[in-house]
Design a protein around this motif. Sequence first.
Motif, mmCIF file in Angstrom:
data_model
loop_
_atom_site.group_PDB
_atom_site.id
_atom_site.type_symbol
_atom_site.label_atom_id
_atom_site.label_comp_id
_atom_site.label_asym_id
_atom_site.label_seq_id
_atom_site.Cartn_x
_atom_site.Cartn_y
_atom_site.Cartn_z
ATOM 1 N N THR A 1 0.804 -1.218 0.000
ATOM 2 C CA THR A 1 0.000 0.000 0.000
ATOM 3 C C THR A 1 0.839 1.272 0.000
ATOM 4 O OG1 THR A 1 -1.840 -1.145 1.071
ATOM 5 C CG2 THR A 1 -1.827 1.263 1.197
ATOM 6 N N PRO A 2 1.885 1.403 0.834
ATOM 7 C CA PRO A 2 2.722 2.608 0.761
ATOM 8 C C PRO A 2 3.340 2.810 -0.624
ATOM 9 C CG PRO A 2 3.165 1.420 2.793
ATOM 10 C CD PRO A 2 2.299 0.526 1.972
ATOM 11 N N ASN A 3 3.721 1.723 -1.276
ATOM 12 C CA ASN A 3 4.275 1.846 -2.624
ATOM 13 C C ASN A 3 3.221 2.329 -3.612
ATOM 14 O OD1 ASN A 3 7.228 0.752 -2.952
ATOM 15 N ND2 ASN A 3 6.252 -0.615 -1.468
ATOM 16 N N ARG A 4 1.991 1.878 -3.443
ATOM 17 C CA ARG A 4 0.916 2.344 -4.333
ATOM 18 C C ARG A 4 0.701 3.847 -4.185
ATOM 19 N NH1 ARG A 4 -2.413 -1.295 -6.919
ATOM 20 N NH2 ARG A 4 -2.404 -3.486 -6.275
ATOM 21 N N PHE A 5 0.674 4.335 -2.948
ATOM 22 C CA PHE A 5 0.454 5.768 -2.742
ATOM 23 C C PHE A 5 1.654 6.593 -3.201
ATOM 24 C CE2 PHE A 5 -2.990 4.498 0.269
ATOM 25 C CZ PHE A 5 -4.006 5.241 -0.326
ATOM 26 N N LEU A 6 2.850 6.074 -3.004
ATOM 27 C CA LEU A 6 4.031 6.768 -3.520
ATOM 28 C C LEU A 6 3.991 6.846 -5.045
ATOM 29 C CD1 LEU A 6 6.993 5.478 -1.293
ATOM 30 C CD2 LEU A 6 6.275 7.856 -1.603
#
Length: 353
Positions: free
Chosen positions: A123-128
């Motif tokens: 999820t953090p990679n998706r938002f980044l």
Amino acid sequence: MGKGGCAVAAKQDMVSVLEKEREEKVQNQPKFYWAHDEEPHRRRKQEILGKHPSLKKYMGIDTSTKFKVTFWVAFQLLSLHLLQGAPWYTWLFCCYTLSGSINHMMTLAMHELSHNLGAKGVTPNRFLAILANLPMGIPAAASFKRYHMEHHKFQGEDVVDVDIPTEWEGWFFHSTPRKVLWCLLQPLFYSLRPLAVNPKEPTRWEFINIACIIAFDAAIVYVWGVRELLYLVIGTLFGMGLHPVAGHFIAEHYVMHEGQETFSYYGPLNWLTFNVGYHNEHHDFANISGKHLPDVRRIAPEYYDAIPHYHSWIKVIYDYIVDDGISPYSRTKRVTMETKEIDALRARGGLVK
């Protein structure tokens, strides 16, 4: 017939169906290069790790990616402020050079983040990735991840790997003037080809991505104006079109040396592109961040230095355009999946939702 005999017969039937479908596809599209084995990088990875197990220490995230993305997004916003009131020729020059280069860099940040190499957790990679997508002005991050994962796992697979041009592209863009046009229109083909060849139902991440881009674009227009939004959007189109950095689109997998389907680039533009030029290294070790791909080559040079590679993306573009033997057909395709398997993969929404 016993169970063993039934299993053998079923396997033979399956092989015969696959062979028939392969033969039909090769006959229908004879101008592509066709491979009759699985994509090569899985085998290469196992072999390289067997000889160089120390490479395992480089697997994992690059914590600096989020800072790079944040910096360049902020830089684009600063550019909008500084270019207010600039004459059209200054605006156009900066749109091609600055906005084009930075927004293409952000597409390659999205590439890095699609492999979950910028932070711990999906999820953090998706938002980044969505953050990196913002200055491009066009939603792309969520869909790119879905198609790119299939490009890696099923490299060259007919229908599944939408990185490969269509039969129509190969037929139409065969002359030097038309290949120039093809290079200019690459953003169009990269966005529309997946919808035509291997369409997917949008997921919630696509809708989140679209909503974020619309909100960002609206904020740009509200604060600075339409001209500034065009600076971002046109910069994206410039950067993915006939642009030095866009040379990697051609350099990565277009067959300019027969018998090889992935090529690396070892030039200075890697500094702007998260080392995406180290493309053999990347496909061999997709779980190693761009920061450490030069280390892969340094530790295992016997697997990279002796095979054809490039030092100039500009020359790659030039060669592609002027060489009559190179065209959108210059890609390696394979058939390792039956049509029913492809349909089942599509019904599941692909490898990634």
